[in-house]
Design an enzyme around this catalytic site. Sequence first.
Site, PDB file in Angstrom:
ATOM      1  N   LYS A   9       0.809  -1.112  -0.134  1.00  0.00           N
ATOM      2  CA  LYS A   9      -0.010   0.037  -0.083  1.00  0.00           C
ATOM      3  C   LYS A   9       1.144   1.183   0.128  1.00  0.00           C
ATOM      4  O   LYS A   9       2.228   1.392   0.357  1.00  0.00           O
ATOM      5  CB  LYS A   9      -0.992  -0.063   1.243  1.00  0.00           C
ATOM      6  CG  LYS A   9      -1.838  -1.125   1.155  1.00  0.00           C
ATOM      7  CD  LYS A   9      -2.822  -1.133   2.288  1.00  0.00           C
ATOM      8  CE  LYS A   9      -3.936  -2.201   2.527  1.00  0.00           C
ATOM      9  NZ  LYS A   9      -4.475  -2.238   3.563  1.00  0.00           N
ATOM     10  N   PHE A  57     -15.559   2.529   7.526  1.00  0.00           N
ATOM     11  CA  PHE A  57     -14.311   3.130   7.132  1.00  0.00           C
ATOM     12  C   PHE A  57     -13.991   2.803   5.505  1.00  0.00           C
ATOM     13  O   PHE A  57     -12.788   3.073   4.891  1.00  0.00           O
ATOM     14  CB  PHE A  57     -13.255   2.141   7.788  1.00  0.00           C
ATOM     15  CG  PHE A  57     -13.304   0.655   7.459  1.00  0.00           C
ATOM     16  CD1 PHE A  57     -12.750  -0.181   6.304  1.00  0.00           C
ATOM     17  CD2 PHE A  57     -13.857  -0.255   8.244  1.00  0.00           C
ATOM     18  CE1 PHE A  57     -12.664  -1.426   5.943  1.00  0.00           C
ATOM     19  CE2 PHE A  57     -13.984  -1.628   8.070  1.00  0.00           C
ATOM     20  CZ  PHE A  57     -13.559  -2.074   7.157  1.00  0.00           C
ATOM     21  N   ARG A  85      -0.749 -14.339   4.418  1.00  0.00           N
ATOM     22  CA  ARG A  85      -1.563 -13.686   5.431  1.00  0.00           C
ATOM     23  C   ARG A  85      -0.912 -13.832   6.947  1.00  0.00           C
ATOM     24  O   ARG A  85      -0.859 -12.700   7.746  1.00  0.00           O
ATOM     25  CB  ARG A  85      -2.843 -14.591   5.577  1.00  0.00           C
ATOM     26  CG  ARG A  85      -3.889 -14.449   4.519  1.00  0.00           C
ATOM     27  CD  ARG A  85      -4.605 -13.029   4.305  1.00  0.00           C
ATOM     28  NE  ARG A  85      -5.785 -13.117   5.277  1.00  0.00           N
ATOM     29  CZ  ARG A  85      -6.467 -11.895   5.430  1.00  0.00           C
ATOM     30  NH1 ARG A  85      -6.383 -10.838   4.657  1.00  0.00           N
ATOM     31  NH2 ARG A  85      -7.421 -11.957   6.503  1.00  0.00           N
ATOM     32  N   THR A  91      -4.729  -7.556  10.923  1.00  0.00           N
ATOM     33  CA  THR A  91      -5.142  -6.111  10.203  1.00  0.00           C
ATOM     34  C   THR A  91      -4.591  -4.863  10.828  1.00  0.00           C
ATOM     35  O   THR A  91      -4.161  -3.903  10.476  1.00  0.00           O
ATOM     36  CB  THR A  91      -6.606  -5.945  10.054  1.00  0.00           C
ATOM     37  OG1 THR A  91      -7.042  -7.254   9.412  1.00  0.00           O
ATOM     38  CG2 THR A  91      -7.072  -4.790   9.054  1.00  0.00           C
ATOM     39  N   ARG A 102       3.120  -6.235   9.062  1.00  0.00           N
ATOM     40  CA  ARG A 102       2.382  -4.974   9.447  1.00  0.00           C
ATOM     41  C   ARG A 102       2.974  -4.502  10.742  1.00  0.00           C
ATOM     42  O   ARG A 102       2.811  -3.369  11.203  1.00  0.00           O
ATOM     43  CB  ARG A 102       0.829  -5.290   9.868  1.00  0.00           C
ATOM     44  CG  ARG A 102       0.297  -5.493   8.215  1.00  0.00           C
ATOM     45  CD  ARG A 102      -0.878  -6.242   8.266  1.00  0.00           C
ATOM     46  NE  ARG A 102      -1.971  -5.915   7.231  1.00  0.00           N
ATOM     47  CZ  ARG A 102      -3.004  -6.535   6.941  1.00  0.00           C
ATOM     48  NH1 ARG A 102      -3.485  -7.441   7.461  1.00  0.00           N
ATOM     49  NH2 ARG A 102      -3.852  -6.156   5.636  1.00  0.00           N
ATOM     50  N   ASN A 112      -1.813   0.015   7.059  1.00  0.00           N
ATOM     51  CA  ASN A 112      -1.180  -1.024   7.268  1.00  0.00           C
ATOM     52  C   ASN A 112      -0.291  -1.929   6.476  1.00  0.00           C
ATOM     53  O   ASN A 112      -0.198  -3.305   6.422  1.00  0.00           O
ATOM     54  CB  ASN A 112      -2.204  -2.186   7.831  1.00  0.00           C
ATOM     55  CG  ASN A 112      -3.386  -2.763   7.059  1.00  0.00           C
ATOM     56  OD1 ASN A 112      -3.403  -2.070   5.832  1.00  0.00           O
ATOM     57  ND2 ASN A 112      -4.235  -3.463   7.541  1.00  0.00           N
ATOM     58  N   HIS A 115      -1.696  -5.808   1.658  1.00  0.00           N
ATOM     59  CA  HIS A 115      -2.936  -6.646   1.422  1.00  0.00           C
ATOM     60  C   HIS A 115      -2.507  -7.953   1.000  1.00  0.00           C
ATOM     61  O   HIS A 115      -1.670  -8.086   0.191  1.00  0.00           O
ATOM     62  CB  HIS A 115      -3.929  -5.855   0.363  1.00  0.00           C
ATOM     63  CG  HIS A 115      -5.048  -6.969   0.228  1.00  0.00           C
ATOM     64  ND1 HIS A 115      -6.300  -7.063   0.680  1.00  0.00           N
ATOM     65  CD2 HIS A 115      -5.044  -7.857  -0.999  1.00  0.00           C
ATOM     66  CE1 HIS A 115      -6.891  -8.133   0.000  1.00  0.00           C
ATOM     67  NE2 HIS A 115      -6.354  -8.363  -1.114  1.00  0.00           N
TER      68      HIS A 115
HETATM   69  P1  IDP Z   1      -7.317  -7.563   5.956  1.00  0.00           P
HETATM   70  O1  IDP Z   1      -6.398  -6.468   4.941  1.00  0.00           O
HETATM   71  O2  IDP Z   1      -6.458  -7.997   7.181  1.00  0.00           O
HETATM   72  O3  IDP Z   1      -8.150  -8.729   5.045  1.00  0.00           O
HETATM   73  P2  IDP Z   1     -10.097  -6.415   6.131  1.00  0.00           P
HETATM   74  O4  IDP Z   1     -10.889  -6.539   7.421  1.00  0.00           O
HETATM   75  O5  IDP Z   1     -10.453  -7.241   4.814  1.00  0.00           O
HETATM   76  O6  IDP Z   1      -8.482  -6.576   6.889  1.00  0.00           O
HETATM   77  O7  IDP Z   1      -9.997  -4.669   5.797  1.00  0.00           O
HETATM   78  C1  IDP Z   1      -9.465  -4.441   4.649  1.00  0.00           C
HETATM   79  C2  IDP Z   1      -8.574  -3.059   4.832  1.00  0.00           C
HETATM   80  O8  IDP Z   1      -9.407  -1.940   5.367  1.00  0.00           O
HETATM   81  C3  IDP Z   1      -7.650  -3.204   5.976  1.00  0.00           C
HETATM   82  O9  IDP Z   1      -6.576  -3.773   5.401  1.00  0.00           O
HETATM   83  C4  IDP Z   1      -7.519  -2.192   6.648  1.00  0.00           C
HETATM   84  O10 IDP Z   1      -6.422  -1.118   5.606  1.00  0.00           O
HETATM   85  C5  IDP Z   1      -8.735  -1.140   6.158  1.00  0.00           C
HETATM   86  N1  IDP Z   1      -9.563  -1.446   7.529  1.00  0.00           N
HETATM   87  C6  IDP Z   1     -10.039  -2.725   8.032  1.00  0.00           C
HETATM   88  N2  IDP Z   1     -10.644  -2.018   9.394  1.00  0.00           N
HETATM   89  C7  IDP Z   1     -10.504  -0.783   9.663  1.00  0.00           C
HETATM   90  C8  IDP Z   1     -11.054   0.112  10.494  1.00  0.00           C
HETATM   91  O11 IDP Z   1     -11.758  -0.194  11.452  1.00  0.00           O
HETATM   92  N3  IDP Z   1     -10.713   1.343  10.306  1.00  0.00           N
HETATM   93  C9  IDP Z   1      -9.900   1.816   9.322  1.00  0.00           C
HETATM   94  N4  IDP Z   1      -9.575   0.895   8.434  1.00  0.00           N
HETATM   95  C10 IDP Z   1      -9.836  -0.399   8.353  1.00  0.00           C
HETATM   96 MG    MG Z   2      -9.452  -8.746   3.816  1.00  0.00          MG
END
Ligand code: IDP
Ligand code: MG
Length: 133
Positions: A9, A57, A85, A91, A102, A112, A115
């Site tokens: 990212k 978000f 992962r 996350t 991360r 973070n 992805h």
């Molecule tokens: P992941 O990337 O670990 O699979 P997901 O829950 O799929 O996590 O969320 C996608 C992306 O959305 C995360 O990587 C992060 O950048 C963002 N994100 C997730 N939850 C939040 C939040 O509570 N606040 C702000 N951004 C979030």
């Molecule tokens: Mg995800």
Amino acid sequence: MERTLVLIKPDAVKKNIIGKIISIYEEHNLVVEKLKMISPTRKLLREHYEEHEGKSFFEELLSSLDSKEIIVMIIRGERAISVVRSLNGATDPVKAKEGTVRNLYGSSIRHNAVHGSSDTEAAEREIKIWFAG
Ligand code: IDP
Ligand code: MG
């Protein structure tokens, strides 16, 4: 052999650590099969993150990536999806285990660093989105 879609990212690209992140994958027997640097459109990002549409978000997530330089990769290897992962970590960087991408390089739950596809279906879908044609 499995394939997964990885994004580095904008927050990590700006920190000048794309090589360090790629090294972590390579050191764990994963292979970079395809790689490109692009500035994605909002439309593409909306499609990639469609499962989160409507969440609080969502729009800010799109804005954090919209038109900013990112690295897009197909990573290949034994159990590549789950290995990536676990190398990426939780996350929220605060909750990510020590030594994960991360934990090392993430700045916040939104910024973070990386992805990685969540499962086989997501990997196939995301590879098509990012490497169409
Ligand atoms: P992941 O990337 O670990 O699979 P997901 O829950 O799929 O996590 O969320 C996608 C992306 O959305 C995360 O990587 C992060 O950048 C963002 N994100 C997730 N939850 C939040 C939040 O509570 N606040 C702000 N951004 C979030
Ligand atoms: Mg995800």
